[in-house]
Design a protein around this motif. Sequence first.
Motif, PDB file in Angstrom:
ATOM      1  N   SER A 143       8.457 -54.298  20.811  1.00 24.78           N
ATOM      2  CA  SER A 143       9.754 -54.845  21.199  1.00 24.78           C
ATOM      3  C   SER A 143      10.837 -54.362  20.235  1.00 24.78           C
ATOM      4  CB  SER A 143       9.702 -56.379  21.191  1.00 24.78           C
ATOM      5  OG  SER A 143       9.461 -56.858  19.875  1.00 24.78           O
ATOM      6  N   PRO A 144      12.102 -54.407  20.652  1.00 24.58           N
ATOM      7  CA  PRO A 144      13.192 -54.020  19.757  1.00 24.58           C
ATOM      8  C   PRO A 144      13.292 -54.947  18.549  1.00 24.58           C
ATOM      9  CG  PRO A 144      13.941 -54.102  22.043  1.00 24.58           C
ATOM     10  CD  PRO A 144      12.586 -54.744  22.001  1.00 24.58           C
ATOM     11  N   CYS A 145      13.622 -54.385  17.393  1.00 20.78           N
ATOM     12  CA  CYS A 145      13.872 -55.195  16.207  1.00 20.78           C
ATOM     13  C   CYS A 145      15.279 -55.805  16.291  1.00 20.78           C
ATOM     14  CB  CYS A 145      13.747 -54.340  14.941  1.00 20.78           C
ATOM     15  SG  CYS A 145      15.058 -53.103  14.749  1.00 20.78           S
ATOM     16  N   GLY A 146      15.612 -56.646  15.349  1.00 19.61           N
ATOM     17  CA  GLY A 146      16.917 -57.304  15.365  1.00 19.61           C
ATOM     18  C   GLY A 146      18.076 -56.333  15.309  1.00 19.61           C
ATOM     19  N   ASP A 147      17.960 -55.285  14.469  1.00 22.19           N
ATOM     20  CA  ASP A 147      19.041 -54.299  14.360  1.00 22.19           C
ATOM     21  C   ASP A 147      19.212 -53.530  15.663  1.00 22.19           C
ATOM     22  OD1 ASP A 147      19.627 -54.991  11.739  1.00 22.19           O
ATOM     23  OD2 ASP A 147      18.246 -53.524  10.887  1.00 22.19           O
ATOM     24  N   CYS A 148      18.096 -53.139  16.279  1.00 21.53           N
ATOM     25  CA  CYS A 148      18.177 -52.405  17.543  1.00 21.53           C
ATOM     26  C   CYS A 148      18.743 -53.292  18.650  1.00 21.53           C
ATOM     27  CB  CYS A 148      16.814 -51.871  17.938  1.00 21.53           C
ATOM     28  SG  CYS A 148      16.273 -50.443  16.958  1.00 21.53           S
ATOM     29  N   CYS A 149      18.411 -54.580  18.613  1.00 21.32           N
ATOM     30  CA  CYS A 149      18.961 -55.500  19.605  1.00 21.32           C
ATOM     31  C   CYS A 149      20.484 -55.516  19.543  1.00 21.32           C
ATOM     32  CB  CYS A 149      18.412 -56.906  19.392  1.00 21.32           C
ATOM     33  SG  CYS A 149      16.683 -57.114  19.894  1.00 21.32           S
ATOM     34  N   LYS A 150      21.025 -55.461  18.332  1.00 27.02           N
ATOM     35  CA  LYS A 150      22.485 -55.434  18.182  1.00 27.02           C
ATOM     36  C   LYS A 150      23.063 -54.159  18.788  1.00 27.02           C
ATOM     37  CE  LYS A 150      26.220 -55.703  14.791  1.00 27.02           C
ATOM     38  NZ  LYS A 150      26.947 -54.557  15.390  1.00 27.02           N
ATOM     39  N   GLU A 151      22.406 -53.022  18.542  1.00 30.03           N
ATOM     40  CA  GLU A 151      22.877 -51.759  19.110  1.00 30.03           C
ATOM     41  C   GLU A 151      22.787 -51.778  20.633  1.00 30.03           C
ATOM     42  OE1 GLU A 151      24.259 -49.280  17.497  1.00 30.03           O
ATOM     43  OE2 GLU A 151      23.982 -50.169  15.512  1.00 30.03           O
ATOM     44  N   ILE A 152      21.730 -52.370  21.152  1.00 31.26           N
ATOM     45  CA  ILE A 152      21.568 -52.466  22.604  1.00 31.26           C
ATOM     46  C   ILE A 152      22.658 -53.349  23.200  1.00 31.26           C
ATOM     47  CG2 ILE A 152      20.032 -53.262  24.456  1.00 31.26           C
ATOM     48  CD1 ILE A 152      17.685 -52.616  22.495  1.00 31.26           C
ATOM     49  N   ARG A 153      22.955 -54.460  22.535  1.00 31.14           N
ATOM     50  CA  ARG A 153      24.025 -55.333  23.021  1.00 31.14           C
ATOM     51  C   ARG A 153      25.354 -54.591  23.060  1.00 31.14           C
ATOM     52  NH1 ARG A 153      22.086 -58.908  19.193  1.00 31.14           N
ATOM     53  NH2 ARG A 153      24.074 -58.893  18.083  1.00 31.14           N
ATOM     54  N   ASP A 154      25.664 -53.852  21.997  1.00 36.01           N
ATOM     55  CA  ASP A 154      26.919 -53.095  21.965  1.00 36.01           C
ATOM     56  C   ASP A 154      26.951 -52.062  23.089  1.00 36.01           C
ATOM     57  OD1 ASP A 154      27.653 -54.545  19.744  1.00 36.01           O
ATOM     58  OD2 ASP A 154      27.113 -52.987  18.300  1.00 36.01           O
ATOM     59  N   PHE A 155      25.821 -51.417  23.311  1.00 34.49           N
ATOM     60  CA  PHE A 155      25.717 -50.426  24.388  1.00 34.49           C
ATOM     61  C   PHE A 155      25.992 -51.073  25.740  1.00 34.49           C
ATOM     62  CE2 PHE A 155      22.663 -48.982  27.660  1.00 34.49           C
ATOM     63  CZ  PHE A 155      23.207 -47.738  27.958  1.00 34.49           C
TER      64      PHE A 155
END
Length: 225
Positions: free
Chosen positions: A93-105
């Motif tokens: 699963s995505p880590c917390g940092d990647c989740c933030k990047e995905i949200r921004d995307f």
Amino acid sequence: MAAGWDGDHVSRGITQGGKILQDTFIDSYNPSVLRKVQYLLYEIKWSNNRRPWKKCCHSTRTHHAEMHFLDVFEAQGSDPSVHCSITWYMSWSPCGDCCKEIRDFLKNQPNVNLVIYIARIYWHKDEKNRQGLRSLVNLGVTIRIMDLPVYSYCWRTFVDDEDKDEDDYWPRHLAPWIMLYSLELQSILQNIPSCLEISTEFQTPVFSLCVEDEQWKKSLTSANP
């Protein structure tokens, strides 16, 4: 990380045509083992009848697989007037940092719908990672644990044809780990304490279910009959 398919991807079990090798898929998506490299199989469909994309990528020492996908997607350009449906099948699963990047995307791409299937939950007790997954769901992302039909679909869709021994893949022996991770995902999304214990003291990881509070147990059981 540059967009495209390089020698490193091929050397790590992905062909030039963007498919994953049989042994790589079986090994990397087995939830009972904890492999370091993260794989992401993805399918993109557009509402304008553009030919769907079905490709694979993986993590490197400097980028998680999600970041590679976002680099590739943004490099090819996207018409904001065309609805885009993206499905990820991830070994972690995505880590917390990647989740933030995905949200921004996703905030910058309101025409995009994202569904994520995962084989394992990355550092499942880390609150930053747990909050990251919840934030994606709150934004409208669907997150589910890969079940047996999903494993079979990935086998038919993403595994290199020349490397396949069988037409289908139905790993029934993975059912206990699928159940454990499904319960843990429910605990994350319901914002209740972790119910999954993973011990790495031995060569083979040991998984166990640990729900002490009766209310948590009832909530988890009702979510996963």
